[in-house]
Design a protein around this motif. Structure first.
Motif, short mmCIF file in Angstrom:
data_model
loop_
_atom_site.label_atom_id
_atom_site.label_comp_id
_atom_site.label_asym_id
_atom_site.label_seq_id
_atom_site.Cartn_x
_atom_site.Cartn_y
_atom_site.Cartn_z
N THR A 1 42.37 46.41 27.15
CA THR A 1 42.78 47.00 28.41
C THR A 1 44.31 46.89 28.51
OG1 THR A 1 42.65 44.90 29.61
CG2 THR A 1 40.64 46.25 29.49
N ALA A 2 44.89 47.66 29.44
CA ALA A 2 46.35 47.61 29.63
C ALA A 2 46.80 46.20 30.00
CB ALA A 2 46.76 48.61 30.70
N GLN A 3 46.01 45.55 30.84
CA GLN A 3 46.38 44.19 31.26
C GLN A 3 46.30 43.22 30.09
OE1 GLN A 3 43.97 42.71 34.48
NE2 GLN A 3 45.27 40.91 34.82
N ALA A 4 45.25 43.35 29.27
CA ALA A 4 45.11 42.47 28.11
C ALA A 4 46.22 42.73 27.10
CB ALA A 4 43.75 42.68 27.46
N SER A 5 46.60 44.00 26.92
CA SER A 5 47.68 44.34 26.00
C SER A 5 48.99 43.69 26.43
CB SER A 5 47.85 45.86 25.91
OG SER A 5 46.70 46.47 25.37
N ASP A 6 49.25 43.77 27.72
CA ASP A 6 50.48 43.15 28.25
C ASP A 6 50.48 41.64 27.97
OD1 ASP A 6 51.32 45.59 29.15
OD2 ASP A 6 50.69 45.26 31.25
N ALA A 7 49.33 41.03 28.15
CA ALA A 7 49.23 39.57 27.93
C ALA A 7 49.43 39.24 26.46
CB ALA A 7 47.87 39.07 28.42
N VAL A 8 48.87 40.04 25.57
CA VAL A 8 49.02 39.81 24.13
C VAL A 8 50.49 39.98 23.72
CG1 VAL A 8 48.50 40.73 21.84
CG2 VAL A 8 46.66 40.40 23.50
N ILE A 9 51.15 41.03 24.22
CA ILE A 9 52.55 41.27 23.89
C ILE A 9 53.40 40.10 24.37
CG2 ILE A 9 54.56 42.70 24.44
CD1 ILE A 9 52.60 45.11 24.55
N ASP A 10 53.15 39.65 25.59
CA ASP A 10 53.91 38.53 26.14
C ASP A 10 53.73 37.27 25.32
OD1 ASP A 10 55.43 37.64 28.78
OD2 ASP A 10 53.96 36.07 28.32
N THR A 11 52.48 36.96 24.97
CA THR A 11 52.19 35.75 24.19
C THR A 11 52.78 35.85 22.79
OG1 THR A 11 50.14 35.40 25.42
CG2 THR A 11 50.35 34.28 23.29
N ALA A 12 52.61 37.01 22.15
CA ALA A 12 53.12 37.18 20.79
C ALA A 12 54.64 37.08 20.75
CB ALA A 12 52.67 38.53 20.23
N CYS A 13 55.31 37.66 21.74
CA CYS A 13 56.78 37.58 21.77
C CYS A 13 57.25 36.14 21.97
CB CYS A 13 57.33 38.48 22.88
SG CYS A 13 57.27 40.25 22.50
N MET B 1 55.55 33.43 20.93
CA MET B 1 55.27 32.74 19.67
C MET B 1 56.27 33.11 18.58
SD MET B 1 51.10 32.91 19.53
CE MET B 1 51.06 32.09 17.92
N LEU B 2 56.64 34.39 18.54
CA LEU B 2 57.56 34.87 17.50
C LEU B 2 59.02 34.74 17.91
CD1 LEU B 2 55.59 38.10 16.49
CD2 LEU B 2 55.76 35.96 15.20
N ARG B 3 59.26 34.21 19.12
CA ARG B 3 60.62 34.00 19.63
C ARG B 3 61.41 35.31 19.65
NH1 ARG B 3 61.97 28.18 16.68
NH2 ARG B 3 60.25 27.05 17.65
N LEU B 4 60.87 36.24 20.40
CA LEU B 4 61.49 37.55 20.58
C LEU B 4 61.73 37.78 22.07
CD1 LEU B 4 59.14 39.56 18.17
CD2 LEU B 4 61.45 38.73 17.65
N PRO B 5 62.68 37.03 22.67
CA PRO B 5 62.85 37.08 24.13
C PRO B 5 63.28 38.44 24.65
CG PRO B 5 64.68 35.91 23.09
CD PRO B 5 63.65 36.12 22.02
N THR B 6 64.10 39.17 23.91
CA THR B 6 64.56 40.47 24.39
C THR B 6 63.42 41.48 24.37
OG1 THR B 6 66.75 39.97 23.53
CG2 THR B 6 66.31 42.26 24.09
N MET B 7 62.63 41.49 23.30
CA MET B 7 61.48 42.39 23.24
C MET B 7 60.50 42.07 24.38
SD MET B 7 60.73 42.82 19.15
CE MET B 7 59.31 43.88 19.45
#
Length: 262
Positions: A9-21, A23-29
C-alpha cells in the motif's frame, strides 16, 4: 529461483522507504522522497528519472556536508570568500592571478604561495578565501598563525609529541601560516618551524602571509643560515603576490567616518 514481490500500500511503501533510508544512511533521500514521488507522479517521470533525481540530491548534499567538515577542520578564524575581495580597493592584486590560484592546480602540484604586504592590504582575506576554495574543492586545509604554530610545536616537544605533531601538519594538502614576520622567533621555535616546512617540501603546498619582505625576515629568524633555508623552502616554485603598503581597511574606515560627519 525467483523472489516473490508483494504489492505494498502507499502507506506501507512510505514506511519501507523511510526505514530503508535510515538503515542505509541516506538522510537527503529520506527527506526528499515524499516530495519527489509527488512531483514524479505529476510530471510523469520515468522510474529511472525519479531514481536519478533522488540519488543526485543525496550525492550533492553529501558533497556539501563534506565541504563543510573540511572548512571546519581548517580552523579559519572567520569566514572570507574570494567573491568578497575588493580588487578595486587594492589594484596591486591581479584578479586573474587569484582566479588561477582558485583552480587549486598549484595545490595539486604541491607548490607554495606567498602573500607579502602591509597590514590591511587583504593578505589574510586572500589566504582564508583561497583556503576555503581549496576545502570546497576537496583538499584538506589547515590554517594557523605563525605564533600559534610555534607555540604548539614547543608544547609538543615538551610532551615528547613533536614527531606526531609535525607529521600531522605534514599530511594536510594545504598548510596556511598567517602573520609570519610579526614576531621574532627564538632559534628553537624557528628550527621547529623549519622542520614542518621540510616535512612538506615538494610534497604538499604551503601558503604564507607576511607583513615583511623576505629581506626583512632576518628580524624574525635571527640565524642567517636558517633564515635563508626557510626563504628557499617557501619560494621555490612559489606564486608571490605583493599586496602593497596602502591599507584599504584604513582608507575605508576614514571614508566611513567622513561620510558620517556630513
Amino acid at each position: 529461483m525467483t523472489t516473490a514481490h508483494h504489492a505494498l500500500t502507499a502507506q506501507a511503501s512510505d514506511a519501507v522507504i523511510d526505514t530503508a533510508c535510515r538503515m542505509l544512511r541516506l538522510p537527503t533521500m529520506r527527506a526528499q522522497a515524499t516530495d519527489t514521488i509527488a512531483r514524479a507522479e505529476r510530471e510523469g517521470l520515468s522510474y529511472a528519472g525519479f531514481l536519478a533525481e533522488l540519488l543526485l540530491a543525496e550525492c550533492e548534499d553529501r558533497d556539501r556536508r563534506r565541504a563543510e567538515r573540511r572548512i571546519r577542520a581548517a580552523h579559519f578564524p572567520r569566514d572570507k570568500s574570494l567573491r568578497e575581495f575588493d580588487y578595486a580597493a587594492n589594484p596591486n592584486v591581479d584578479p586573474a592571478v587569484i582566479h588561477n590560484l582558485a583552480t587549486c592546480d598549484w595545490i595539486t602540484k604541491g607548490y607554495p604561495m606567498c602573500l607579502i604586504g602591509d597590514s590591511g592590504t587583504g593578505k589574510s582575506h586572500l589566504l582564508i578565501g583561497l583556503g576555503t576554495a581549496a576545502a570546497m574543492a576537496g583538499y584538506r586545509v589547515r590554517y594557523t598563525t605563525a605564533a600559534a604554530l610555534v607555540n604548539e610545536l614547543v608544547e609538543a616537544a615538551d610532551d615528547k609529541q613533536l614527531g606526531k605533531t609535525i607529521a600531522r601538519y605534514g599530511r594536510v594538502d594545504l598548510l596556511e601560516i598567517d602573520e609570519l614576520g610579526y614576531l621574532e622567533l627564538d632559534r628553537r621555535g624557528a628550527e621547529m618551524l623549519f622542520q614542518v616546512l621540510t616535512e612538506r617540501e615538494e610534497k604538499n603546498s604551503i601558503a604564507i602571509a607576511s607583513n615583511e619582505a623576505f629581506t626583512g625576515w632576518s628580524r624574525t629568524f635571527t640565524d642567517p643560515r636558517l633564515c635563508a633555508a626557510i626563504v628557499d623552502r617557501l619560494t621555490f616554485n612559489a606564486t608571490l603576490i605583493e599586496t602593497g603598503t596602502e591599507s584599504y581597511r584604513l582608507a575605508r574606515s576614514k571614508a566611513n567616518r567622513a561620510n558620517g560627519a556630513k
